[in-house]
Design a protein around this motif. Structure first.
Motif, PDB file in Angstrom:
ATOM      1  N   ASP A 130      72.227  85.787  16.137  1.00 25.15           N
ATOM      2  CA  ASP A 130      73.346  84.968  15.673  1.00 25.15           C
ATOM      3  C   ASP A 130      74.624  85.308  16.413  1.00 25.15           C
ATOM      4  O   ASP A 130      74.859  86.446  16.793  1.00 25.15           O
ATOM      5  CB  ASP A 130      73.567  85.185  14.164  1.00 25.15           C
ATOM      6  N   GLY A 131      75.436  84.293  16.612  1.00 25.46           N
ATOM      7  CA  GLY A 131      76.729  84.488  17.247  1.00 25.46           C
ATOM      8  C   GLY A 131      76.896  83.706  18.534  1.00 25.46           C
ATOM      9  O   GLY A 131      78.017  83.398  18.931  1.00 25.46           O
ATOM     10  N   PHE A 132      75.807  83.384  19.202  1.00 28.54           N
ATOM     11  CA  PHE A 132      75.903  82.668  20.473  1.00 28.54           C
ATOM     12  C   PHE A 132      76.491  81.274  20.305  1.00 28.54           C
ATOM     13  O   PHE A 132      77.246  80.800  21.147  1.00 28.54           O
ATOM     14  CB  PHE A 132      74.521  82.569  21.135  1.00 28.54           C
ATOM     15  N   GLU A 133      76.171  80.620  19.212  1.00 30.05           N
ATOM     16  CA  GLU A 133      76.569  79.216  19.013  1.00 30.05           C
ATOM     17  C   GLU A 133      78.060  79.027  18.802  1.00 30.05           C
ATOM     18  O   GLU A 133      78.554  77.914  18.942  1.00 30.05           O
ATOM     19  CB  GLU A 133      75.802  78.607  17.828  1.00 30.05           C
ATOM     20  N   SER A 134      78.788  80.060  18.442  1.00 30.15           N
ATOM     21  CA  SER A 134      80.215  79.939  18.137  1.00 30.15           C
ATOM     22  C   SER A 134      81.057  80.789  19.085  1.00 30.15           C
ATOM     23  O   SER A 134      80.989  82.010  19.051  1.00 30.15           O
ATOM     24  CB  SER A 134      80.490  80.407  16.703  1.00 30.15           C
ATOM     25  N   VAL A 135      81.838  80.121  19.919  1.00 35.79           N
ATOM     26  CA  VAL A 135      82.793  80.816  20.783  1.00 35.79           C
ATOM     27  C   VAL A 135      84.097  80.887  20.001  1.00 35.79           C
ATOM     28  O   VAL A 135      84.639  79.869  19.585  1.00 35.79           O
ATOM     29  CB  VAL A 135      82.993  80.077  22.114  1.00 35.79           C
ATOM     30  N   GLN A 136      84.576  82.111  19.797  1.00 37.87           N
ATOM     31  CA  GLN A 136      85.769  82.303  18.965  1.00 37.87           C
ATOM     32  C   GLN A 136      86.986  82.654  19.810  1.00 37.87           C
ATOM     33  O   GLN A 136      86.864  83.242  20.883  1.00 37.87           O
ATOM     34  CB  GLN A 136      85.494  83.388  17.932  1.00 37.87           C
ATOM     35  N   ASN A 137      88.150  82.299  19.268  1.00 36.39           N
ATOM     36  CA  ASN A 137      89.393  82.634  19.958  1.00 36.39           C
ATOM     37  C   ASN A 137      89.830  84.043  19.561  1.00 36.39           C
ATOM     38  O   ASN A 137      89.143  84.733  18.806  1.00 36.39           O
ATOM     39  CB  ASN A 137      90.482  81.591  19.676  1.00 36.39           C
ATOM     40  N   ALA A 138      90.994  84.458  20.052  1.00 34.82           N
ATOM     41  CA  ALA A 138      91.495  85.815  19.798  1.00 34.82           C
ATOM     42  C   ALA A 138      91.724  86.091  18.317  1.00 34.82           C
ATOM     43  O   ALA A 138      91.656  87.228  17.871  1.00 34.82           O
ATOM     44  CB  ALA A 138      92.782  86.056  20.581  1.00 34.82           C
ATOM     45  N   GLU A 139      91.988  85.040  17.529  1.00 36.94           N
ATOM     46  CA  GLU A 139      92.199  85.200  16.082  1.00 36.94           C
ATOM     47  C   GLU A 139      90.889  85.180  15.293  1.00 36.94           C
ATOM     48  O   GLU A 139      90.901  85.276  14.072  1.00 36.94           O
ATOM     49  CB  GLU A 139      93.124  84.091  15.547  1.00 36.94           C
ATOM     50  N   GLY A 140      89.758  85.008  15.982  1.00 38.25           N
ATOM     51  CA  GLY A 140      88.465  85.004  15.306  1.00 38.25           C
ATOM     52  C   GLY A 140      88.040  83.645  14.769  1.00 38.25           C
ATOM     53  O   GLY A 140      87.064  83.547  14.042  1.00 38.25           O
ATOM     54  N   ARG A 141      88.756  82.585  15.137  1.00 36.31           N
ATOM     55  CA  ARG A 141      88.375  81.232  14.709  1.00 36.31           C
ATOM     56  C   ARG A 141      87.484  80.602  15.760  1.00 36.31           C
ATOM     57  O   ARG A 141      87.724  80.736  16.970  1.00 36.31           O
ATOM     58  CB  ARG A 141      89.611  80.363  14.502  1.00 36.31           C
ATOM     59  N   THR A 142      86.467  79.881  15.294  1.00 34.17           N
ATOM     60  CA  THR A 142      85.580  79.176  16.219  1.00 34.17           C
ATOM     61  C   THR A 142      86.350  78.047  16.883  1.00 34.17           C
ATOM     62  O   THR A 142      86.947  77.220  16.215  1.00 34.17           O
ATOM     63  CB  THR A 142      84.350  78.619  15.474  1.00 34.17           C
TER      64      THR A 142
END
Length: 188
Positions: A130-142
């Motif tokens: 899990d985790g590959f599907e969501s690229v997150q920004n510096a604030e941790g938001r997808t």
């Protein structure tokens, strides 16, 4: 305070899951700008190769969230993965609509005469935690989603159309289908 650049973590994200980018193909490889580049990643053990789009997220596509596509295969099948990702990305741009998870996209004719593959299915990456599907920004938001392109046979496409994607996932799991092998036989 400065605003972080959108998608700044994209390359780190794909390299963290798929291995280092070792090659790239510019968006103008076919003579005109097709709207996306391709990155080629290789696992540290060099046992898998992934082809990833770079630029779909900037296209005028109807989608809930910006996206990029990936396809992971055995190293000697890089050309197949490149073709599948490029064809799917070109279709997305032409149609102006994003592909969806569990969507099956049949090809108008078989991709290759010597292989059974007759389309693709859009899935969560079958071999990555899990985790590959969501690229997150510096604030941790997808801020972007990664969708995986898996080649499917005509029989598998028919099976999904008769039942649903979950039924095919079950067969793939029961049969221990190697989704990394474009030359595989149909699971149904």
């Amino acid at each position: 305070m400065s605003t972080p650049e959108p998608y700044a973590g994209f390359i780190d994200h794909i390299e963290g899951f798929l291995g280092k980018v070792y090659d790239a193909e510019p968006p103008v490889i076919e003579g005109k700008n097709r709207g996306f580049a391709l990155f080629f990643c290789k696992t540290p053990a060099e046992d898998l190769v992934s082809v990833v789009t770079n630029g779909l997220r900037f296209q005028k596509i109807t989608t809930i969230m910006p996206m990029e596509l990936a396809c992971t295969v055995l190293p000697e099948q890089r050309a197949y993965a490149r073709a599948l990702v490029a064809l799917t990305a070109n279709l997305v741009i032409r149609m102006g609509e994003a592909v969806q998870l569990d969507q099956v996209i049949p090809a108008p004719e078989p991709f290759w005469d010597d292989l059974d593959m007759a389309g693709v299915m859009i899935v969560n990456h079958p071999y990555i935690e899990d985790g590959f599907e969501s690229v997150q920004n510096a604030e941790g938001r997808t801020e972007m989603q990664m969708l995986t392109v898996v080649p499917v046979t005509a029989a598998e496409i028919a099976y999904v159309n008769e039942r649903d994607a979950d039924a095919l996932y079950e067969i793939w799991e029961e049969e221990e289908t190697d989704l990394l092998d474009v030359t595989r036989a149909s699971a149904v």
